[in-house]
Scaffold this motif. Structure first.
Motif, PDB file in Angstrom:
ATOM      1  N   GLY A 137       0.837  -1.210   0.000  1.00 40.63           N
ATOM      2  CA  GLY A 137       0.000   0.000   0.000  1.00 40.63           C
ATOM      3  C   GLY A 137       0.860   1.245   0.000  1.00 40.63           C
ATOM      4  O   GLY A 137       1.755   1.385   0.836  1.00 40.63           O
ATOM      5  N   LEU A 138       0.606   2.128  -0.945  1.00 41.18           N
ATOM      6  CA  LEU A 138       1.377   3.373  -1.023  1.00 41.18           C
ATOM      7  C   LEU A 138       0.512   4.514  -0.525  1.00 41.18           C
ATOM      8  O   LEU A 138      -0.558   4.778  -1.080  1.00 41.18           O
ATOM      9  CB  LEU A 138       1.797   3.631  -2.475  1.00 41.18           C
ATOM     10  N   LEU A 139       0.994   5.181   0.531  1.00 41.56           N
ATOM     11  CA  LEU A 139       0.255   6.351   1.002  1.00 41.56           C
ATOM     12  C   LEU A 139       0.863   7.556   0.315  1.00 41.56           C
ATOM     13  O   LEU A 139       1.892   8.079   0.728  1.00 41.56           O
ATOM     14  CB  LEU A 139       0.310   6.480   2.532  1.00 41.56           C
ATOM     15  N   ALA A 140       0.238   7.916  -0.779  1.00 42.07           N
ATOM     16  CA  ALA A 140       0.587   8.970  -1.743  1.00 42.07           C
ATOM     17  C   ALA A 140       1.280   8.344  -2.950  1.00 42.07           C
ATOM     18  O   ALA A 140       2.152   7.472  -2.831  1.00 42.07           O
ATOM     19  CB  ALA A 140       1.432  10.070  -1.161  1.00 42.07           C
ATOM     20  N   GLY A 142       2.958  10.033  -5.504  1.00 45.68           N
ATOM     21  CA  GLY A 142       3.751  11.073  -6.178  1.00 45.68           C
ATOM     22  C   GLY A 142       4.979  10.443  -6.798  1.00 45.68           C
ATOM     23  O   GLY A 142       4.983   9.254  -7.118  1.00 45.68           O
ATOM     24  N   ASN A 143       6.041  11.225  -6.936  1.00 51.08           N
ATOM     25  CA  ASN A 143       7.253  10.731  -7.610  1.00 51.08           C
ATOM     26  C   ASN A 143       7.840   9.500  -6.909  1.00 51.08           C
ATOM     27  O   ASN A 143       8.218   8.532  -7.562  1.00 51.08           O
ATOM     28  CB  ASN A 143       8.310  11.838  -7.663  1.00 51.08           C
ATOM     29  N   THR A 144       7.906   9.551  -5.571  1.00 49.99           N
ATOM     30  CA  THR A 144       8.515   8.411  -4.869  1.00 49.99           C
ATOM     31  C   THR A 144       7.577   7.208  -4.882  1.00 49.99           C
ATOM     32  O   THR A 144       7.995   6.086  -5.197  1.00 49.99           O
ATOM     33  CB  THR A 144       8.901   8.790  -3.426  1.00 49.99           C
ATOM     34  N   GLY A 145       6.310   7.423  -4.587  1.00 52.09           N
ATOM     35  CA  GLY A 145       5.333   6.332  -4.599  1.00 52.09           C
ATOM     36  C   GLY A 145       5.336   5.594  -5.934  1.00 52.09           C
ATOM     37  O   GLY A 145       5.303   4.362  -5.988  1.00 52.09           O
ATOM     38  N   ARG A 146       5.419   6.359  -6.995  1.00 53.34           N
ATOM     39  CA  ARG A 146       5.433   5.766  -8.343  1.00 53.34           C
ATOM     40  C   ARG A 146       6.652   4.896  -8.583  1.00 53.34           C
ATOM     41  O   ARG A 146       6.583   3.839  -9.218  1.00 53.34           O
ATOM     42  CB  ARG A 146       5.485   6.892  -9.369  1.00 53.34           C
ATOM     43  N   ILE A 159      -0.229  -4.055  -5.906  1.00 56.10           N
ATOM     44  CA  ILE A 159      -0.024  -2.672  -5.436  1.00 56.10           C
ATOM     45  C   ILE A 159      -1.331  -1.890  -5.325  1.00 56.10           C
ATOM     46  O   ILE A 159      -2.142  -1.853  -6.257  1.00 56.10           O
ATOM     47  CB  ILE A 159       0.951  -1.930  -6.376  1.00 56.10           C
ATOM     48  N   PHE A 160      -1.479  -1.223  -4.184  1.00 51.44           N
ATOM     49  CA  PHE A 160      -2.629  -0.359  -3.897  1.00 51.44           C
ATOM     50  C   PHE A 160      -2.096   1.022  -3.537  1.00 51.44           C
ATOM     51  O   PHE A 160      -0.970   1.147  -3.044  1.00 51.44           O
ATOM     52  CB  PHE A 160      -3.436  -0.912  -2.710  1.00 51.44           C
ATOM     53  N   ALA A 161      -2.906   2.059  -3.775  1.00 52.84           N
ATOM     54  CA  ALA A 161      -2.449   3.389  -3.376  1.00 52.84           C
ATOM     55  C   ALA A 161      -3.629   4.251  -2.968  1.00 52.84           C
ATOM     56  O   ALA A 161      -4.735   4.112  -3.506  1.00 52.84           O
ATOM     57  CB  ALA A 161      -1.677   4.055  -4.517  1.00 52.84           C
ATOM     58  N   PHE A 162      -3.374   5.132  -2.002  1.00 50.06           N
ATOM     59  CA  PHE A 162      -4.350   6.166  -1.679  1.00 50.06           C
ATOM     60  C   PHE A 162      -3.701   7.514  -1.935  1.00 50.06           C
ATOM     61  O   PHE A 162      -2.651   7.827  -1.349  1.00 50.06           O
ATOM     62  CB  PHE A 162      -4.810   6.089  -0.219  1.00 50.06           C
ATOM     63  N   ASP A 163      -4.289   8.287  -2.836  1.00 48.00           N
ATOM     64  CA  ASP A 163      -3.777   9.623  -3.131  1.00 48.00           C
ATOM     65  C   ASP A 163      -4.900  10.447  -3.736  1.00 48.00           C
ATOM     66  O   ASP A 163      -5.235  10.306  -4.915  1.00 48.00           O
ATOM     67  CB  ASP A 163      -2.599   9.540  -4.111  1.00 48.00           C
TER      68      ASP A 163
END
Ligand code: 3PG
Length: 307
Positions: A137-140, A142-146, A159-163
Motif C-alpha cells: 500500500g502506497l500512502l501517496a 507522487g514521484n517516490t510512490g510511483r 499494489i494499492f495506493a491512496f492519493d
C-alpha cells in the motif's frame, strides 16, 4: 560577482558538488560551500553575502532570511520543503524552489533495502519471508510512490495506493489499484509505505487509529518524515501488536524506547539515507544549480513554491 552557497549539513557526493560548481561557474557565479556545519552561527555567517543557496534538509528559517541580505533564491535539492519557512521567504522577497522527482528513485530503492533486510531476518540465517504476492500500500502516489510501485511490480507485489491528488485512471493505467481512504489502505495491505509530506494536516496523522488496522504480520515503512508519525501511539500499539514491524529512514525521537521494546521488529537508519546516492545527489544538485541560473539570468520561476 554573484555568489552561490551550497549549504549542506549532510553533504552531496563529491561528483555532484563538482557538477554543481561547473554549471554555476560556467554561468559566471562564484561558488562557496559550507558542508557538515555543526552550528547555526556558521550558516548565518555563510549566508551574509550570497544571492542564492542550495540546501538539502537544512533549516532555513526567519533568522537565516534576516541574515541573508542579498538573497534572491533558495533551492531545496530534493522534494520535501518543510525545512524552509516559506512565509519568511516571501516577506523577504526570496523565491524558494524544490527539485521534485530528482531523488525519488533513490528513496524508492531504500524502501526495498529496508523491507528485504527485515523480511530476511537481517540475514541471520533463519528462514524469512518473500515480498512476492504480498499486498503493498502506497500512502501517496507522487514521484517516490510511483518509483516504489515500479520496483514492486518487478518483485511481483500487488499494489494499492491512496492519493486524493492523483486521478484513479492514472494509477489503474500503471497497474496500481486505487483505494478510497487511508483506512482502506491500512486494512488491506501487508506492507504500507509512507510517501506523504509533513504538513500541518499530515503531522502526527499516522498513529493508533490507522496502524491498528494493519493485517497480521504487516510492516509499516517510513521514508518520508518522522513528523507524520504519532511516535508515542505507534510505540504503544506495537507493544500490543507483537506481529507488526516498523522500519524507518528517519530516527524517531523515541528511538531508544522503540529499540528496547520492539527488538528486531523495529529498525531505523542512523541518519536519513533515502536520497543519499551519488545519482540522486547529482540529479537533484545539478537541477538546483540549473534552476538558480535560469531564475537569476532569465527570471524562470518553474518549481517556485512560494507563489
Ligand atoms: C527529500 O525530501 O527530498 C528527501 O527526504 C531527501 O532529503 P535529504 O536531501 O535531506 O536527504
Amino acid at each position: 560577482m554573484s555568489k552561490v552557497l551550497i549549504a549542506t549539513e549532510k553533504p552531496f557526493a563529491a561528483p555532484a558538488v563538482a557538477g554543481i560548481r561547473q554549471i554555476l561557474t560556467d554561468a559566471g557565479f562564484d561558488v562557496v560551500a559550507l558542508e557538515k556545519y555543526t552550528s547555526k552561527a556558521e550558516l548565518l555567517a555563510a549566508v551574509a553575502d550570497v544571492e542564492a543557496i542550495i540546501i538539502r534538509s537544512d533549516i532555513i528559517d526567519k533568522e537565516v532570511f534576516d541574515a541573508a541580505k542579498q538573497l534572491k533564491i533558495v533551492v531545496r535539492a530534493g522534494a520535501g520543503y518543510d525545512n524552509v519557512d516559506l512565509e519568511a521567504a516571501t516577506a523577504h522577497g526570496v523565491c524558494v524552489m524544490n527539485t521534485p522527482g530528482q531523488n525519488a528513485n533513490a528513496v524508492a530503492e531504500l524502501v526495498f533495502a529496508l523491507l528485504l533486510f527485515s523480511v530476511r531476518n537481517r540475514f541471520n540465517g533463519a528462514s524469512g519471508t518473500e515480498l512476492k504476492d504480498k499486498k503493498l500500500g502506497l500512502l501517496a502516489y507522487g514521484n517516490t510512490g510511483r518509483n516504489v510501485a515500479r520496483i514492486a511490480k518487478g518483485i511481483g507485489m500487488e499494489i494499492f495506493a491512496f492519493d486524493p491528488y492523483t486521478p484513479a485512471d492514472v494509477m489503474v493505467k500503471e497497474g496500481v489499484t486505487p483505494v478510497s481512504s487511508q483506512k482502506e489502505l491500512f486494512s488491506t495491505c501487508d506492507v504500507v509505505s509512507l510517501h506523504i509530506p509533513a504538513t500541518p494536516e499530515t503531522k502526527g496523522s499516522i498513529g493508533r487509529e490507522l496502524v491498528s488496522l494493519l493485517p497480521k504480520k504487516a510492516i509499516l515503512v517510513n521514508t518520508a518524515r518522522k513528523e507524520i508519525i504519532n511516535e508515542a501511539e505507534l510505540l504503544e500499539l506495537l507493544k500490543e501488536r507483537e506481529d507488526l514491524r516498523y522500519l524507518s529512514d528517519i530516527r524517531p525521537a523515541n528511538h531508544e524506547e522503540m529499540e528496547a521494546a520492539l527488538g528486531e521488529r523495529y529498525f531505523s537508519t542512523p541518519k536519513k539515507m533515502g536520497a543519499q546516492t551519488a545519482e540522486a545527489n547529482t540529479n537533484a544538485g545539478l537541477a538546483a544549480a540549473r534552476q538558480i541560473v535560469g531564475f537569476i539570468k532569465e527570471g524562470n520561476e518553474r518549481f517556485r513554491l512560494n507563489k
